[in-house]
Design an enzyme around this catalytic site. Structure first.
Site, PDB file in Angstrom:
ATOM      1  N   HIS A 104       0.839  -1.194   0.000  1.00  0.00           N
ATOM      2  CA  HIS A 104       0.000   0.000   0.000  1.00  0.00           C
ATOM      3  C   HIS A 104       0.876   1.246   0.000  1.00  0.00           C
ATOM      4  O   HIS A 104       2.053   1.210   0.363  1.00  0.00           O
ATOM      5  CB  HIS A 104      -0.919   0.007   1.215  1.00  0.00           C
ATOM      6  N   GLU A 106       0.970   3.799   1.940  1.00  0.00           N
ATOM      7  CA  GLU A 106       1.525   4.165   3.249  1.00  0.00           C
ATOM      8  C   GLU A 106       2.787   3.357   3.548  1.00  0.00           C
ATOM      9  O   GLU A 106       3.803   3.896   4.003  1.00  0.00           O
ATOM     10  CB  GLU A 106       0.494   3.907   4.355  1.00  0.00           C
ATOM     11  N   CYS A 132      -5.762   1.042   5.921  1.00  0.00           N
ATOM     12  CA  CYS A 132      -6.250  -0.250   6.391  1.00  0.00           C
ATOM     13  C   CYS A 132      -5.581  -0.524   7.743  1.00  0.00           C
ATOM     14  O   CYS A 132      -4.690   0.221   8.167  1.00  0.00           O
ATOM     15  CB  CYS A 132      -5.913  -1.355   5.394  1.00  0.00           C
ATOM     16  N   CYS A 135      -1.682  -1.001   7.506  1.00  0.00           N
ATOM     17  CA  CYS A 135      -0.968   0.270   7.304  1.00  0.00           C
ATOM     18  C   CYS A 135      -1.022   1.131   8.562  1.00  0.00           C
ATOM     19  O   CYS A 135      -0.053   1.809   8.903  1.00  0.00           O
ATOM     20  CB  CYS A 135      -1.544   1.027   6.118  1.00  0.00           C
ATOM     21  N   TYR A 153     -11.860   4.094   3.598  1.00  0.00           N
ATOM     22  CA  TYR A 153     -11.448   2.791   3.073  1.00  0.00           C
ATOM     23  C   TYR A 153     -12.635   1.845   3.226  1.00  0.00           C
ATOM     24  O   TYR A 153     -13.717   2.241   3.644  1.00  0.00           O
ATOM     25  CB  TYR A 153     -10.214   2.316   3.859  1.00  0.00           C
TER      26      TYR A 153
END
Length: 175
Positions: A104, A106, A132, A135, A153
């Site tokens: 991801h 992040e 998420c 992350c 999200y």
């Protein structure tokens, strides 16, 4: 930029953009940067990391596979399949799904910071989507103290985790 007026300007900032949405937010990022630079009290903010969704370094950056469901094996209604991102095909349904190896945005940004001379301790992170849970754990462990996101999200587990860790989390609207 009313949302930005509600907080102190941060002197270290971690901008994280999802690659496919980057062009959509370029003008907003520059507007934000200009505002921060004009309002910084003692020094200019520094972008210490940028990340986007992608495969690990050196891998082919094909992040998605197509998932197929044959009509005779499908137990869901057509309406449910359409609502959940499936497209009808001649033999059933299909949709793109992220490969499990995809990092991801992040995680990519934090990994890049960790390989540099910069520190994310006390930094602010700006992301297109709320993180998420995985992350969010990385954000907490990296010392980031503020997270600003634009869109929700799939669920709010990451947001709830960060709030439990006393990290300032805000949804940015109207940018």
């Amino acid at each position: 930029m009313d949302w930005w007026n509600q907080r102190e300007a941060s002197f270290e900032t971690c901008y994280v953009m999802r690659k496919q949405l980057f062009k959509k937010y370029v003008s907003e990022l520059f507007e934000l940067l200009e505002y921060v630079w004009q309002n910084a009290k003692t020094s200019y903010p520094t972008i210490i990391g940028i990340g986007y969704n992608g495969m690990p370094s050196g891998w082919d950056n094909n992040c998605e596979d197509t998932l197929y469901v044959l009509k005779e094996e499908c137990q869901a209604t057509d309406e449910w399949m359409k609502e959940n991102g499936y497209t009808e095909t001649a033999h059933g349904w299909s949709r793109l799904t992220s490969k499990p190896e995809v990092l991801h945005a992040e995680t990519n940004a934090i990994a890049k910071i960790s390989r540099s001379t910069n520190s994310s301790d006390g930094a602010s992170m700006f992301i297109t989507h709320a993180p998420c849970l995985e992350c969010a754990k990385m954000i907490y462990q990296s010392g980031i103290k503020e997270v600003y996101f634009k869109e929700i999200y799939r669920n709010d587990m990451g947001i709830n985790f960060l709030k439990q860790c006393e990290i300032n989390v805000q949804q940015v609207q109207g940018v």
